[in-house]
Every structure is written in C-alpha cells, then in structure tokens.
Design a protein around this motif. Structure first.
Motif, short mmCIF file in Angstrom:
data_model
loop_
_atom_site.label_atom_id
_atom_site.label_comp_id
_atom_site.label_asym_id
_atom_site.label_seq_id
_atom_site.Cartn_x
_atom_site.Cartn_y
_atom_site.Cartn_z
N GLU A 1 2.69 1.58 -3.55
CA GLU A 1 1.81 1.90 -4.66
C GLU A 1 1.03 3.18 -4.42
O GLU A 1 0.06 3.47 -5.15
N ASN A 2 1.43 3.97 -3.42
CA ASN A 2 0.76 5.24 -3.11
C ASN A 2 -0.75 5.09 -3.01
O ASN A 2 -1.51 5.82 -3.64
N ALA A 3 -1.18 4.10 -2.25
CA ALA A 3 -2.61 3.88 -2.05
C ALA A 3 -3.20 5.03 -1.24
O ALA A 3 -2.47 5.85 -0.67
N SER A 4 -4.52 5.08 -1.18
CA SER A 4 -5.18 6.14 -0.42
C SER A 4 -4.82 6.02 1.05
O SER A 4 -4.43 4.96 1.53
N GLU A 5 -4.97 7.12 1.75
CA GLU A 5 -4.67 7.13 3.19
C GLU A 5 -5.58 6.16 3.94
O GLU A 5 -5.15 5.52 4.89
N GLN A 6 -6.81 6.04 3.48
CA GLN A 6 -7.73 5.11 4.14
C GLN A 6 -7.25 3.67 3.97
O GLN A 6 -7.27 2.90 4.94
N LEU A 7 -6.83 3.29 2.76
CA LEU A 7 -6.34 1.94 2.54
C LEU A 7 -5.07 1.68 3.34
O LEU A 7 -4.90 0.60 3.91
N LYS A 8 -4.20 2.67 3.41
CA LYS A 8 -2.98 2.51 4.22
C LYS A 8 -3.33 2.29 5.69
O LYS A 8 -2.76 1.42 6.35
N ALA B 1 0.84 -1.21 0.00
CA ALA B 1 0.00 0.00 0.00
C ALA B 1 0.86 1.26 0.00
O ALA B 1 0.55 2.24 -0.68
N LYS B 2 1.98 1.24 0.73
CA LYS B 2 2.90 2.39 0.75
C LYS B 2 3.59 2.55 -0.60
O LYS B 2 3.66 3.65 -1.15
#
Length: 201
Positions: free
Chosen positions: A57-64, A54-55
């Motif tokens: 792939e620059n996922a959304s803050e919620q997914l992180k 997740a980090k």
C-alpha cells in the motif's frame, strides 16, 4: 560431617523459602499454555502480513520501519513461548482478523496475567524440603522434618486466621474500624504477610 551438611541444606532451603515468600509470586509465572503459544505464533504471522501490507500500500517509510521492527520483535516472542501443537489459520489478513483469533488473543492475555498462589508455592516448597530431609534420615534429618512440618502447620493456620478475619470484616462492616484499630501495632513484616495473603485470598 553429616550434621554440617544437613544444617547447610536446611539453612539453604530456609533461605530459598524466605526469599520466595518475601518476593511474592509476581516474579513466578506458569509455563506458557497452548493458547499463549498459538497467540505468540499468530502475532508473528500478523506482523509479517502487516509488513507485506505496508509495502503493497506504499505506506510511509516510518510505518514500514515500524512494521518491520514489530515483525522481528514478534519472532522473539514465538521463540520464547515455543511453537504450538496446532497452528491457527493465518494465511491472509482476513484469516488473522477472524473473531476466533481475537478471542484467542483475549484468552492469552488473561492467562498471561495469572500467577501461582504464594501459599501453594510455599506449601510445595515445604513438602519438598520434608521429602529431602526424610531421605537424608538420621537424627538431624528427623529434626529438620519435624521443624518443616511445624512450619507448614503454622503457615496454614496463619492463612486460615487471615482469611477468617477478612470474612468477618466483610460480614460486619460496622466493626471494621475497631478491628483495624486492634491490629494497628503489627510489625511491618506481619503487615506485609497479611497484605500478600489478602491479595491471594
């Protein structure tokens, strides 16, 4: 004095037996198997890799945040189950997603749903009670042993009768309604015992 102690221990054992029998075995579970321990540890590795992915792939803050929370939660599972003797391969996402790990998860799920048979637990408790009363000895110990042996015999007989009745109903479907009608006046405790035996049969 010895008579009072034996009566108290017999009553205590009886109360424990009744509580276990009335609760059923849903509250009792087997100790974690090696497969379950491996699965819990693998889950921890999976969530750690998910956090890193997740980090990266620059996922959304919620997914992180969700993956980070999941990683912390998975550590609790590993702590509860304990570490396995052998660790499954899980260095990379490809390792974790291997078919062998998917099968491991399915097996762990199946094992987690298993519960001890209520009749086996009850029989073991009665056997333990008989052993304890035999150790106490004396007249009251002998009486308690006799009472517990008789209870165990009646318990086995009840199970055999109910198992036979269920077999009769399966083999004689046309008689099922008449059979149920004949037993309609059973007390609620009897109905509960019969239902538990049918479930575990």
């Amino acid at each position: 004095m010895k008579k009072i102690e034996i009566q108290k221990s017999t009553r205590l054992f009886g109360c424990v037996f009744i509580c276990l029998f009335s609760m059923g075995c849903d509250s009792l579970r087997f100790a974690p198997t090696e497969t379950q321990k491996q699965n819990a540890w693998l889950h921890s590795r999976t969530t750690t890799i998910a956090v890193d992915t997740a980090k990266d792939e620059n996922a959304s803050e919620q997914l992180k945040a969700l993956t980070q929370l999941s990683e912390v939660q998975s550590r609790a599972f590993s702590s509860y189950f304990g570490l396995p003797k052998e660790f499954p391969r899980s260095e990379t996402a490809e390792d974790v997603l291997a078919e062998s790990n998917r099968q491991l998860a399915r097996t762990a799920l199946q094992q987690g749903a298993e519960r001890p048979d209520a009749w086996e637990v009850a029989d073991s408790m009665l056997e333990l009670g008989i052993g304890i009363c035999a150790l106490l000895g004396g007249v009251y110990g002998s009486r308690a042993v006799g009472f517990l042996r008789q209870t165990r015999t009646k318990s086995k007989a009840l199970k055999e009768i109910i198992t036979g009745n269920e077999l009769f109903k399966k083999q004689n479907a046309s008689s099922t309604s008449a059979f149920k009608h004949a037993h309609q006046n059973q007390s609620p405790p009897t109905r509960q015992i019969v239902a538990e035996i049918k479930t575990n049969a």
